[in-house]
Write a protein that holds these residues in place. Structure first.
Motif, PDB file in Angstrom:
ATOM      1  N   VAL A 297      40.138  33.798  40.873  1.00 11.88           N
ATOM      2  CA  VAL A 297      40.095  35.264  40.942  1.00 11.88           C
ATOM      3  C   VAL A 297      41.058  35.784  39.882  1.00 11.88           C
ATOM      4  CG1 VAL A 297      40.604  37.345  42.280  1.00 11.88           C
ATOM      5  CG2 VAL A 297      39.581  35.367  43.420  1.00 11.88           C
TER       6      VAL A 297
ATOM      7  N   ALA B  10      42.885  38.999  38.414  1.00 14.42           N
ATOM      8  CA  ALA B  10      43.208  40.312  38.994  1.00 14.42           C
ATOM      9  C   ALA B  10      44.225  41.033  38.131  1.00 14.42           C
ATOM     10  CB  ALA B  10      43.741  40.135  40.409  1.00 14.42           C
TER      11      ALA B  10
ATOM     12  N   SER C 201      42.373  45.607  40.840  1.00 14.06           N
ATOM     13  CA  SER C 201      40.980  45.180  40.748  1.00 14.06           C
ATOM     14  C   SER C 201      40.921  43.731  40.264  1.00 14.06           C
ATOM     15  CB  SER C 201      40.185  46.081  39.814  1.00 14.06           C
ATOM     16  OG  SER C 201      38.793  45.913  40.080  1.00 14.06           O
ATOM     17  N   GLY C 202      39.817  43.081  40.513  1.00 13.54           N
ATOM     18  CA  GLY C 202      39.712  41.673  40.129  1.00 13.54           C
ATOM     19  C   GLY C 202      38.280  41.216  40.082  1.00 13.54           C
ATOM     20  N   CYS C 203      38.072  40.023  39.570  1.00 15.37           N
ATOM     21  CA  CYS C 203      36.730  39.450  39.511  1.00 15.37           C
ATOM     22  C   CYS C 203      36.839  37.931  39.546  1.00 15.37           C
ATOM     23  CB  CYS C 203      36.002  39.895  38.244  1.00 15.37           C
ATOM     24  SG  CYS C 203      36.774  39.352  36.716  1.00 15.37           S
ATOM     25  N   ILE C 204      35.722  37.274  39.851  1.00 12.26           N
ATOM     26  CA  ILE C 204      35.673  35.804  39.844  1.00 12.26           C
ATOM     27  C   ILE C 204      35.330  35.337  38.437  1.00 12.26           C
ATOM     28  CG2 ILE C 204      34.400  33.762  40.635  1.00 12.26           C
ATOM     29  CD1 ILE C 204      35.825  34.785  42.956  1.00 12.26           C
TER      30      ILE C 204
ATOM     31  N   THR D 249      37.123  44.670  35.453  1.00  9.90           N
ATOM     32  CA  THR D 249      38.411  43.980  35.276  1.00  9.90           C
ATOM     33  C   THR D 249      38.670  43.712  33.786  1.00  9.90           C
ATOM     34  OG1 THR D 249      38.039  42.941  37.420  1.00  9.90           O
ATOM     35  CG2 THR D 249      39.780  42.002  36.065  1.00  9.90           C
TER      36      THR D 249
ATOM     37  N   THR E 279      32.985  38.950  47.443  1.00  7.57           N
ATOM     38  CA  THR E 279      33.599  40.257  47.166  1.00  7.57           C
ATOM     39  C   THR E 279      33.992  40.362  45.698  1.00  7.57           C
ATOM     40  OG1 THR E 279      34.459  40.447  49.410  1.00  7.57           O
ATOM     41  CG2 THR E 279      35.579  41.752  47.710  1.00  7.57           C
ATOM     42  N   PHE E 280      34.678  39.337  45.179  1.00 12.94           N
ATOM     43  CA  PHE E 280      35.170  39.432  43.803  1.00 12.94           C
ATOM     44  C   PHE E 280      34.105  39.049  42.780  1.00 12.94           C
ATOM     45  CE2 PHE E 280      39.185  39.461  46.050  1.00 12.94           C
ATOM     46  CZ  PHE E 280      39.880  40.423  45.331  1.00 12.94           C
TER      47      PHE E 280
ATOM     48  N   GLY F 209      34.282  46.573  40.839  1.00 10.68           N
ATOM     49  CA  GLY F 209      35.508  47.301  41.153  1.00 10.68           C
ATOM     50  C   GLY F 209      35.413  48.779  40.818  1.00 10.68           C
TER      51      GLY F 209
ATOM     52  N   LYS G  67      38.073  46.120  46.029  1.00  9.67           N
ATOM     53  CA  LYS G  67      37.847  44.716  46.391  1.00  9.67           C
ATOM     54  C   LYS G  67      38.993  44.138  47.208  1.00  9.67           C
ATOM     55  CE  LYS G  67      35.043  43.576  42.332  1.00  9.67           C
ATOM     56  NZ  LYS G  67      34.797  42.528  41.325  1.00  9.67           N
TER      57      LYS G  67
END
Lengths: 235, 235
Positions: free
Chosen positions: B15, B17, B25-28, B52, B78-79, B84, B89
């Motif tokens: 993740v 972030a 906010s964040g993402c995979i 992100t 979620t991520f 975002g 998230k």
């Protein structure tokens, strides 16, 4: 900073190879990673100490062969710990040549990527080659080797010039899958003993002749480096 | 070119972030990779479509939390699949905040890296952030999740904007470890059935209400996208 977290990052294992006149050279890397899907671009970080690094800087093309769990350890040792400046690493491995005169390894490897360097990122010890995949192929139906498998199951280490090299005293917070599956009472502490260990590649000397009595020109059977690199330590 | 070889490259799951004023906010991502050992530098490829991405371009700092095999799938969904721009998230996950006001995820994650962007490589669809690791920590003693585990065991897919996204018709030449261990006569072909599947995240609808009777404003429980993204297909 707790450097042991670096041991939790996941990688595969690859032989990077390129041409050198009518010969070939290559090295093991674990940091091959796709950067974009369309167009297919990959990045790879290679140590400036590495002979293959200098050849890729010159030739601007290379292949990456994807090592599987069944690729012989000898292939990893040859490409990972010997230097192409001294040895012909392709002497004892099987490989094929692409029309572009680039070799890829066929020893139970999963497949290969033929790449052209588009851009280089110059870092203090390494160069990142941002490269376009020109062609690719699938070989054997094998499980790709992860660096974790190499480290935990084969008990291999990253050479000193690898991007992911860590000093041996950095603890490892991850657990190998095969140890996780054992009931706790089956995990017995190993008996400690001392042995001569190659400080270049980690090879443990266990020959019949006492280490001290080996001739001065004896070399490590794994990495080919001299006897002076061996140190007596607890294993 | 045989694109299925891309499925044999190995990655972890992370993740990424960063901060956004008083929010986060964040993402995979799966392409976090160490570039040099000393100084500790990492690279990460992030889609320009990603919210992100824009925040990291602005803030120039981020964290990477290392997902383990025991990190709840809901965290990945979620991520990985919500944006975002629409959703907070961090609403339903547990996390901690570093003194630099950057969050890291503590849901059975292996550890975290706090990073500062040194250089960016601008590619057609993604930016590669070449970054210095400022601080890091180890959290749980868990096995890091590989992308292969996510794909084979959790049956997850890469979002359309991931560097490693492949169209579903690209065959997978690798075999999951757990299938390899089964004797051949135990591997039975799955019975095929049809279901409504989210084309954004792959969520398979299996609710009691027939899909056609769901209200128009019903959204995918995994990625939050609308009903119109579901297609009837064989699974």
């Amino acid at each position: 900073m707790d450097k042991s977290v670096f041991r939790t990052l996941s990688y595969g294992m690859y032989v990077l190879a390129t041409r050198n006149g009518d010969k070939y050279s290559g090295c093991i890397v674990n940091t091959v990673f796709q950067l974009t899907s369309e167009p297919p671009l990959i990045g790879v970080s290679v140590s400036k100490d590495n002979y293959t690094h200098d050849l890729i800087m010159k030739e601007r093309v290379f292949t990456a062969s994807v090592i599987s769990e069944n690729t012989p350890v000898a292939v990893i040792n040859t490409f990972g710990f010997r230097t192409g400046r001294k040895a012909d690493k392709f002497e004892n491995v099987t490989y094929k040549i692409l029309p572009s005169n680039l070799p890829y390894i066929t020893e139970k490897t999963c497949g290969w990527l033929e790449c052209e360097v588009l851009e280089t990122v110059d870092l203090p010890t390494h160069t990142v080659f941002i490269s376009k995949v020109l062609d690719s192929g699938v070989l054997d139906l094998e499980t790709p080797m992860t660096y974790a498998y190499y480290h935990h199951v084969i008990k291999g280490n990253a050479p000193k010039n690898a991007p992911t090299h860590l000093k041996p005293d950095v603890p490892d917070p991850t657990r190998p899958a095969n140890e996780n599956e054992k009931p706790v009472d089956e995990v017995k502490p190993k008996e400690k003993r001392t042995a001569y260990v190659c400080s270049v590649c980690g090879h443990i000397y266990d020959g019949d002749v006492p280490f001290e009595e080996l001739p001065k020109d004896w070399i490590c059977p794994t990495c080919g480096e001299g006897k002076e690199n061996f140190v007596l330590k607890e294993i």
